[in-house]
Design a protein around this motif. Structure first.
Motif, PDB file in Angstrom:
ATOM      1  N   LEU A 183       4.829  10.562 -26.375  1.00 29.48           N
ATOM      2  CA  LEU A 183       5.648  11.282 -25.372  1.00 29.48           C
ATOM      3  C   LEU A 183       5.460  12.797 -25.493  1.00 29.48           C
ATOM      4  O   LEU A 183       6.405  13.570 -25.489  1.00 29.48           O
ATOM      5  CB  LEU A 183       7.133  10.910 -25.542  1.00 29.48           C
ATOM      6  CG  LEU A 183       7.487   9.470 -25.247  1.00 29.48           C
ATOM      7  CD1 LEU A 183       8.942   9.192 -25.555  1.00 29.48           C
ATOM      8  CD2 LEU A 183       7.165   9.096 -23.817  1.00 29.48           C
ATOM      9  N   ARG A 184       4.193  13.186 -25.659  1.00 29.84           N
ATOM     10  CA  ARG A 184       3.924  14.613 -25.820  1.00 29.84           C
ATOM     11  C   ARG A 184       4.242  15.458 -24.570  1.00 29.84           C
ATOM     12  O   ARG A 184       4.598  16.601 -24.679  1.00 29.84           O
ATOM     13  CB  ARG A 184       2.456  14.809 -26.250  1.00 29.84           C
ATOM     14  CG  ARG A 184       2.355  14.794 -27.765  1.00 29.84           C
ATOM     15  CD  ARG A 184       0.938  14.856 -28.211  1.00 29.84           C
ATOM     16  NE  ARG A 184       0.233  13.621 -27.849  1.00 29.84           N
ATOM     17  CZ  ARG A 184      -0.964  13.302 -28.339  1.00 29.84           C
ATOM     18  NH1 ARG A 184      -1.598  14.098 -29.167  1.00 29.84           N
ATOM     19  NH2 ARG A 184      -1.551  12.172 -28.004  1.00 29.84           N
ATOM     20  N   PRO A 185       4.203  14.964 -23.367  1.00 27.79           N
ATOM     21  CA  PRO A 185       4.560  15.795 -22.185  1.00 27.79           C
ATOM     22  C   PRO A 185       6.068  16.070 -22.076  1.00 27.79           C
ATOM     23  O   PRO A 185       6.486  16.808 -21.198  1.00 27.79           O
ATOM     24  CB  PRO A 185       4.101  14.958 -20.994  1.00 27.79           C
ATOM     25  CG  PRO A 185       3.195  13.937 -21.556  1.00 27.79           C
ATOM     26  CD  PRO A 185       3.638  13.653 -22.946  1.00 27.79           C
TER      27      PRO A 185
ATOM     28  N   LEU B 228       5.905   9.078 -16.950  1.00 26.94           N
ATOM     29  CA  LEU B 228       6.599  10.365 -17.168  1.00 26.94           C
ATOM     30  C   LEU B 228       6.342  11.332 -16.018  1.00 26.94           C
ATOM     31  O   LEU B 228       7.241  12.029 -15.550  1.00 26.94           O
ATOM     32  CB  LEU B 228       6.137  11.012 -18.487  1.00 26.94           C
ATOM     33  CG  LEU B 228       6.758  10.420 -19.736  1.00 26.94           C
ATOM     34  CD1 LEU B 228       6.073  10.979 -20.987  1.00 26.94           C
ATOM     35  CD2 LEU B 228       8.249  10.716 -19.786  1.00 26.94           C
ATOM     36  N   THR B 229       5.056  11.370 -15.589  1.00 29.86           N
ATOM     37  CA  THR B 229       4.704  12.262 -14.471  1.00 29.86           C
ATOM     38  C   THR B 229       5.506  11.894 -13.230  1.00 29.86           C
ATOM     39  O   THR B 229       6.017  12.757 -12.511  1.00 29.86           O
ATOM     40  CB  THR B 229       3.200  12.174 -14.179  1.00 29.86           C
ATOM     41  OG1 THR B 229       2.508  12.371 -15.396  1.00 29.86           O
ATOM     42  CG2 THR B 229       2.747  13.211 -13.141  1.00 29.86           C
ATOM     43  N   LEU B 230       5.604  10.549 -13.028  1.00 31.32           N
ATOM     44  CA  LEU B 230       6.334  10.068 -11.857  1.00 31.32           C
ATOM     45  C   LEU B 230       7.808  10.475 -11.920  1.00 31.32           C
ATOM     46  O   LEU B 230       8.381  10.982 -10.956  1.00 31.32           O
ATOM     47  CB  LEU B 230       6.208   8.532 -11.778  1.00 31.32           C
ATOM     48  CG  LEU B 230       6.859   7.884 -10.551  1.00 31.32           C
ATOM     49  CD1 LEU B 230       6.128   8.298  -9.278  1.00 31.32           C
ATOM     50  CD2 LEU B 230       6.875   6.368 -10.683  1.00 31.32           C
ATOM     51  N   ILE B 231       8.402  10.294 -13.139  1.00 33.02           N
ATOM     52  CA  ILE B 231       9.832  10.642 -13.322  1.00 33.02           C
ATOM     53  C   ILE B 231      10.026  12.140 -13.073  1.00 33.02           C
ATOM     54  O   ILE B 231      10.943  12.565 -12.375  1.00 33.02           O
ATOM     55  CB  ILE B 231      10.320  10.246 -14.740  1.00 33.02           C
ATOM     56  CG1 ILE B 231      10.371   8.722 -14.846  1.00 33.02           C
ATOM     57  CG2 ILE B 231      11.698  10.841 -15.050  1.00 33.02           C
ATOM     58  CD1 ILE B 231      10.453   8.191 -16.278  1.00 33.02           C
TER      59      ILE B 231
ATOM     60  N   GLY C 288      11.426  16.850  -7.270  1.00 38.84           N
ATOM     61  CA  GLY C 288      11.601  16.605  -5.829  1.00 38.84           C
ATOM     62  C   GLY C 288      13.052  16.470  -5.474  1.00 38.84           C
ATOM     63  O   GLY C 288      13.547  17.098  -4.539  1.00 38.84           O
ATOM     64  N   TRP C 289      13.777  15.720  -6.315  1.00 38.38           N
ATOM     65  CA  TRP C 289      15.215  15.508  -6.049  1.00 38.38           C
ATOM     66  C   TRP C 289      15.977  16.849  -6.109  1.00 38.38           C
ATOM     67  O   TRP C 289      16.784  17.153  -5.264  1.00 38.38           O
ATOM     68  CB  TRP C 289      15.744  14.517  -7.086  1.00 38.38           C
ATOM     69  CG  TRP C 289      17.228  14.310  -7.005  1.00 38.38           C
ATOM     70  CD1 TRP C 289      17.899  13.558  -6.091  1.00 38.38           C
ATOM     71  CD2 TRP C 289      18.207  14.871  -7.877  1.00 38.38           C
ATOM     72  NE1 TRP C 289      19.225  13.597  -6.318  1.00 38.38           N
ATOM     73  CE2 TRP C 289      19.466  14.407  -7.424  1.00 38.38           C
ATOM     74  CE3 TRP C 289      18.153  15.686  -9.008  1.00 38.38           C
ATOM     75  CZ2 TRP C 289      20.645  14.762  -8.053  1.00 38.38           C
ATOM     76  CZ3 TRP C 289      19.335  16.020  -9.618  1.00 38.38           C
ATOM     77  CH2 TRP C 289      20.567  15.571  -9.146  1.00 38.38           C
ATOM     78  N   GLY C 290      15.582  17.601  -7.171  1.00 39.32           N
ATOM     79  CA  GLY C 290      16.228  18.923  -7.360  1.00 39.32           C
ATOM     80  C   GLY C 290      16.029  19.806  -6.144  1.00 39.32           C
ATOM     81  O   GLY C 290      16.965  20.441  -5.660  1.00 39.32           O
TER      82      GLY C 290
END
Lengths: 224, 302
Positions: free
Chosen positions: A7-9, B18-21, B27-29
């Motif tokens: 979970l580095r990002p 993670l990128t998607l989240i 986007g939500w913000g």
């Protein structure tokens, strides 16, 4: 544990969240700031009426002076009555000026509530815009007090002139003439200070507008 | 699953998730922020107030009617006080049977002859002279001074339209006349007589200016009317007036003119004065001048 290594990002995510929270904080500050600044402006609106009264009484005083100059020395009663009238208008101006000072100081003290709020702004561009507002608040404050002091000086000179004129045949013309010259010079100084103050006021209103915009507030200008 | 390493496929899946989240969050913000902007009530900007008071300069006091009336009052009071002194002086003179003979408009072509007549009677007199006439007959002016006659100033033009043309005009003419007399005879006279007398055209302003510049305005209390009668009748006229003035207890200041008919009949008057024990004197700078008081009669020519 391996999953966490992967979970580095995550720090990037935290940063984004932090920035978003910061933005939200600045907007809250701007809203608080808006309340104080606009309350201050609202108080200042009362100045307009008082300024009008100053002009009216100054005009009446000048007219009384003009009437006085057209009289003859043997018109004793008229001379005394006109001097009294002129002194009354002078005193009215002094009273109104005192009220103007109170109003301006009240407005200023509310506007200065903005100081800690502006210092607390996170966004550098917003902060810069806020500091400009703060600087102009101080500049206006200082200049207003110089203006008010000069105005009092004019009123003192007027008082002196009318006291001299009350002396009738013992009037020392040269001293009175010097007095009038000083009054006219002080009027010029007052006009210059007024113009400078009004330039600062325009700049201040523009700076406030710019700051609100930067803080993401939707602004609508209210007419005077 | 615990402690089990992720293979390449797993890592990619986690990263994509993670990128998607993150994208969803950002986007939500943005949407929330945009929506909140739309829904938030518009805030008001009340402009700070300018200063609107305005001032106009005050008129000069010096040029005002009020000051003018004050200065007039002062000048009239001063003149009144001087006149009182002059009256007192003439009362004293009356006790000693003093008479002041004055001759205007000279020096004429007859001035030498006039001086001869006066010398013959050992009489003193004062001459109010015009600048151009003095320049034409310098020798007479010098003789007057040498023989201890009184010398005074009568201006330059003898034209009422010129000498009373402005507030400063009488002063200007008298100053010029004074300079001429000084250049010719080396004496500084402060004695002035205005053409036609100081009433009505010598205004209070003019009087004040003359006084401030040290001039003493002399009028008269007996007008010989030699300028009008042009014959010996002026002598009878003067004698009559002297007798009338006797009753008031004032010494006479007689107005005559430096002209041929006056010179011709003057001995008759001087005979009368001698016979009645009068002594003639000259006017001096030190004497308080006898000036006609305005008493509301002074006005500008224009």
């Amino acid at each position: 544990m391996k999953i966490f290594k992967s979970l580095r990002p995550a720090p990037l995510l935290i940063l984004v969240i932090f920035v978003m929270t910061g933005c939200h904080h600045d907007q809250k500050q701007a809203e608080k700031l808006h309340v104080d600044l606009e309350k201050s402006a609202q108080i200042e609106q009362r100045l307009a009426k008082h300024q009008e009264s100053l002009t009216q009484n100054s005009t009446k005083e000048r007219k009384a002076y003009k009437t006085l100059l057209a009289l003859q020395i043997d018109q004793n009663q008229d001379i005394h009555a006109t001097i009294k009238k002129a002194q009354h208008y002078n005193e009215e101006q002094r009273r109104t000026l005192n009220d103007c000072d109170k109003i301006f100081n009240q407005g200023y003290s509310l506007a200065t509530n903005a100081k800690p709020l502006i210092k607390d702004i996170k966004d550098s561009k917003q902060k810069e815009a806020g500091l400009k507002v703060l600087k102009l608040i101080e500049m206006r404050h200082q200049l207003y007090h110089t203006y008010s002091k000069e105005y009092r000086h004019v009123l003192d000179l007027n008082d002196k002139a009318y006291k001299r004129l009350s002396g009738e045949s013992d009037i020392e013309v040269k001293k009175l003439e010097d007095n009038i010259k000083k009054i006219n010079q002080a009027y010029k100084n007052l006009d210059n200070k007024k113009e400078q103050f009004n330039r600062y006021t325009t700049q201040y209103n523009q700076a406030k507008w710019a700051y609100y915009q930067k803080a993401g507030l939707q602004v609508k200008q209210v007419q005077n | 699953m615990r402690g089990m390493p992720l293979n390449r496929k797993g890592k990619i899946t986690i990263f994509l998730m993670l990128t998607l989240i993150l994208s969803l969050l950002v986007g939500w913000g943005t949407i929330v922020k945009a929506n909140s902007g739309k829904n938030k009530p518009t805030i008001a900007l009340i402009p700070a107030q300018p200063l609107s008071s305005s001032f106009k300069p005050k008129q000069s006091f010096a040029a005002s009617d009020l000051n003018h009336s004050i200065q007039n009052k002062k000048e009239l009071s001063r003149e009144q006080a001087v006149n009182q002194k002059a009256q007192q002086q003439l009362e004293k003179d009356h006790k000693h049977k003093v008479i002041y003979l004055t001759f205007d408009d000279g020096p004429s072509l007859e001035a030498d002859q006039l001086l001869d007549v006066l010398d013959h009677y050992n009489a003193k007199a004062t001459f109010f002279m015009l600048g151009p006439n003095m320049e034409s007959r310098k020798h007479v002016v010098k003789r007057m001074v040498k023989e201890d006659f009184g010398v005074g100033l009568h201006g330059i033009t003898h034209d009422a339209h010129k000498i009373y043309s402005s507030k400063a005009a009488p002063l200007k003419e008298m100053t010029q006349d004074q300079k001429i007399l000084k250049e010719i005879a080396g004496v500084q006279s402060e004695l002035v007589r205005l053409p036609y007398g100081s009433i009505p055209y010598l205004t209070v302003d003019m009087r004040s200016l003359l006084n401030k510049n040290g001039f003493k305005t002399w009028d008269w209390n007996i007008d010989s009317q030699d300028w009008e009668l042009k014959d010996q009748r002026f002598v009878q006229n003067v004698i009559q007036d002297i007798q009338n003035l006797e009753k008031t207890g004032m010494a006479p200041v007689i107005l005559m003119h430096d002209k041929a008919t006056t010179v011709h009949y003057l001995p008759q008057l001087l005979d009368y004065l001698n016979k009645h024990g009068y002594q003639t004197k000259k006017l001096t700078n030190a004497m308080p001048p006898l000036t006609f008081q305005c008493e509301g009669r002074c006005h500008s020519m224009h």
